[in-house]
Design a protein around this motif. Structure first.
Motif, PDB file in Angstrom:
ATOM      1  N   ASP A   1       1.054  -1.066  -0.230  1.00 27.34           N
ATOM      2  CA  ASP A   1      -0.003  -0.144  -0.075  1.00 27.34           C
ATOM      3  C   ASP A   1       0.697   1.408   0.218  1.00 27.34           C
ATOM      4  OD1 ASP A   1       0.554   1.186   2.392  1.00 27.34           O
ATOM      5  OD2 ASP A   1      -0.526  -0.728   3.710  1.00 27.34           O
ATOM      6  N   SER A   2       0.361   2.237  -0.137  1.00 31.61           N
ATOM      7  CA  SER A   2       0.964   3.644  -0.108  1.00 31.61           C
ATOM      8  C   SER A   2       2.196   3.693   1.160  1.00 31.61           C
ATOM      9  CB  SER A   2       0.388   4.295  -0.055  1.00 31.61           C
ATOM     10  OG  SER A   2      -0.607   5.012   0.763  1.00 31.61           O
ATOM     11  N   GLY A   3       1.533   3.773   2.414  1.00 34.72           N
ATOM     12  CA  GLY A   3       2.489   3.248   3.462  1.00 34.72           C
ATOM     13  C   GLY A   3       4.008   2.766   2.867  1.00 34.72           C
ATOM     14  N   ASP A   4       3.329   1.988   2.379  1.00 30.93           N
ATOM     15  CA  ASP A   4       4.800   0.967   2.163  1.00 30.93           C
ATOM     16  C   ASP A   4       6.293   1.752   1.822  1.00 30.93           C
ATOM     17  OD1 ASP A   4       3.830  -1.361   3.583  1.00 30.93           O
ATOM     18  OD2 ASP A   4       2.918  -2.123   2.508  1.00 30.93           O
ATOM     19  N   PHE A   5       5.546   2.266   0.985  1.00 31.08           N
ATOM     20  CA  PHE A   5       6.597   3.079  -0.244  1.00 31.08           C
ATOM     21  C   PHE A   5       6.944   4.272   0.978  1.00 31.08           C
ATOM     22  CE2 PHE A   5       5.124   0.444  -3.449  1.00 31.08           C
ATOM     23  CZ  PHE A   5       6.053   0.786  -3.907  1.00 31.08           C
TER      24      PHE A   5
ATOM     25  N   GLY B   1      11.835   6.908   3.219  1.00 32.81           N
ATOM     26  CA  GLY B   1      11.845   7.357   4.626  1.00 32.81           C
ATOM     27  C   GLY B   1      13.718   6.459   5.064  1.00 32.81           C
ATOM     28  N   ARG B   2      13.435   5.001   4.866  1.00 28.97           N
ATOM     29  CA  ARG B   2      14.758   4.747   4.808  1.00 28.97           C
ATOM     30  C   ARG B   2      15.735   5.360   4.041  1.00 28.97           C
ATOM     31  NH1 ARG B   2      11.871  -1.576   5.715  1.00 28.97           N
ATOM     32  NH2 ARG B   2      10.553  -1.327   7.796  1.00 28.97           N
ATOM     33  N   VAL B   3      15.037   5.094   3.315  1.00 26.27           N
ATOM     34  CA  VAL B   3      16.441   5.441   2.156  1.00 26.27           C
ATOM     35  C   VAL B   3      17.787   6.539   1.836  1.00 26.27           C
ATOM     36  CG1 VAL B   3      16.801   5.521  -0.364  1.00 26.27           C
ATOM     37  CG2 VAL B   3      15.747   3.819  -0.142  1.00 26.27           C
ATOM     38  N   LEU B   4      15.781   7.196   2.157  1.00 22.21           N
ATOM     39  CA  LEU B   4      16.932   8.842   2.822  1.00 22.21           C
ATOM     40  C   LEU B   4      17.468   9.367   4.059  1.00 22.21           C
ATOM     41  CD1 LEU B   4      13.647  11.113   1.198  1.00 22.21           C
ATOM     42  CD2 LEU B   4      15.507  11.054   0.307  1.00 22.21           C
TER      43      LEU B   4
ATOM     44  N   LEU C   1      28.319   3.120   0.412  1.00 22.84           N
ATOM     45  CA  LEU C   1      26.792   3.717   0.076  1.00 22.84           C
ATOM     46  C   LEU C   1      26.112   3.138  -0.388  1.00 22.84           C
ATOM     47  CD1 LEU C   1      25.174   6.273   0.576  1.00 22.84           C
ATOM     48  CD2 LEU C   1      26.479   7.247  -1.171  1.00 22.84           C
ATOM     49  N   PHE C   2      26.883   2.128  -1.896  1.00 26.04           N
ATOM     50  CA  PHE C   2      25.403   1.079  -2.369  1.00 26.04           C
ATOM     51  C   PHE C   2      24.925   0.107  -0.913  1.00 26.04           C
ATOM     52  CE2 PHE C   2      25.089  -2.657  -4.368  1.00 26.04           C
ATOM     53  CZ  PHE C   2      24.573  -2.127  -5.931  1.00 26.04           C
ATOM     54  N   VAL C   3      25.661  -0.202  -1.049  1.00 26.47           N
ATOM     55  CA  VAL C   3      25.561  -1.313   0.287  1.00 26.47           C
ATOM     56  C   VAL C   3      24.191  -0.343   1.286  1.00 26.47           C
ATOM     57  CG1 VAL C   3      26.203  -2.726   2.389  1.00 26.47           C
ATOM     58  CG2 VAL C   3      27.391  -2.423   0.320  1.00 26.47           C
ATOM     59  N   SER C   4      24.898   0.846   1.809  1.00 29.34           N
ATOM     60  CA  SER C   4      23.531   1.096   3.181  1.00 29.34           C
ATOM     61  C   SER C   4      22.226   1.670   1.983  1.00 29.34           C
ATOM     62  CB  SER C   4      24.577   2.669   3.321  1.00 29.34           C
ATOM     63  OG  SER C   4      24.849   2.667   4.243  1.00 29.34           O
ATOM     64  N   LEU C   5      22.809   1.664   0.482  1.00 28.33           N
ATOM     65  CA  LEU C   5      21.385   2.749   0.100  1.00 28.33           C
ATOM     66  C   LEU C   5      20.151   0.611   0.090  1.00 28.33           C
ATOM     67  CD1 LEU C   5      21.917   5.304  -1.981  1.00 28.33           C
ATOM     68  CD2 LEU C   5      20.413   5.290  -0.349  1.00 28.33           C
TER      69      LEU C   5
ATOM     70  N   ALA D   1      18.313  -0.023   3.048  1.00 24.30           N
ATOM     71  CA  ALA D   1      17.487   0.075   3.415  1.00 24.30           C
ATOM     72  C   ALA D   1      16.416  -0.232   2.319  1.00 24.30           C
ATOM     73  CB  ALA D   1      18.114   2.208   2.873  1.00 24.30           C
ATOM     74  N   ILE D   2      16.432  -0.585   1.656  1.00 25.26           N
ATOM     75  CA  ILE D   2      15.455  -1.358   0.894  1.00 25.26           C
ATOM     76  C   ILE D   2      15.304  -2.398   0.966  1.00 25.26           C
ATOM     77  CG2 ILE D   2      15.098  -1.752  -2.030  1.00 25.26           C
ATOM     78  CD1 ILE D   2      16.800   0.291  -3.013  1.00 25.26           C
ATOM     79  N   GLY D   3      16.081  -3.443   1.632  1.00 25.58           N
ATOM     80  CA  GLY D   3      15.660  -3.921   1.945  1.00 25.58           C
ATOM     81  C   GLY D   3      16.324  -5.494   1.752  1.00 25.58           C
ATOM     82  N   PHE D   4      17.227  -5.466   0.647  1.00 27.13           N
ATOM     83  CA  PHE D   4      18.046  -5.958   0.558  1.00 27.13           C
ATOM     84  C   PHE D   4      18.716  -6.879   1.782  1.00 27.13           C
ATOM     85  CE2 PHE D   4      17.000  -4.067  -3.629  1.00 27.13           C
ATOM     86  CZ  PHE D   4      16.461  -4.680  -4.442  1.00 27.13           C
TER      87      PHE D   4
END
Length: 177
Positions: A25-29, A34-37, A116-120, A123-126
């Motif tokens: 849902d929209s809340g997931d995005f 927020g996690r990425v930023l 930074l690649f790993v951090s981003l 944050a997405i969840g990988f």
């Protein structure tokens, strides 16, 4: 759709379901944005706004294209058959690929450093081991960097239903080819 692409679809659904409630849902995005930023502290305001816009467009496109019953959520059944459709999602994937890869290059030198690649990606969840496998598959230079273009192209390839043996397959734990 190739078996590798089907595995990528399942993983993407689980990542988009950022709160883990079994639907998107929209809340997931909002949560994922927020996690990425949170980890993109060195990026400029324009890059941060681009990723916000890209995540919003992902949700809008998914909701418009896949929420067949109009209930404001997308189930795996609604998601699975269509998410890798280049006709429906190509422009959305391209916008996201460009925004995320630029976010990974806060100094604007065209290169993305592994931390930074790993951090981003985390944050997405990988999974971290899979993130490192992906970065290695992109062929980093001697200073352990990849180009913005390499990452953007890799993201677009990840969403292509007919591709297999791509670097992005490492994100689902596929063996190296």
């Amino acid at each position: 759709m190739r078996a590798e692409a089907a595995k990528r679809v399942e993983l993407v659904f689980s990542l988009f379901d950022a709160n883990g409630n079994g639907v998107i849902d929209s809340g997931d995005f909002d949560l994922m944005t927020g996690r990425v930023l949170e980890v993109a502290v060195a990026s400029d305001a324009r890059a941060k706004e681009a990723i916000r816009t890209a995540f919003r467009r992902w949700w809008t496109t998914l909701a418009t294209e896949l929420d067949v019953n109009g209930d404001g959520v997308i189930t795996i059944e609604e998601f699975r058959p269509f998410v890798l459709d280049p006709e429906r999602f190509g422009p959305t994937v391209t916008e996201f690929a460009e925004a995320l890869s630029v976010l990974g290059d806060p100094d604007g030198d065209g290169l993305i450093e592994r931390p930074l690649f790993v951090s981003l990606m985390t944050a997405i969840g990988f999974e971290e081991a899979n993130i490192h496998a992906l970065f290695d598959a992109f062929g980093p230079d001697a200073a352990d960097r990849i180009t913005v273009g390499t990452w953007a192209a890799g993201i677009e390839d990840y969403y292509a239903p007919d591709l297999a043996g791509i670097p992005g397959d490492r994100l689902v734990g596929a063996p190296a080819v």
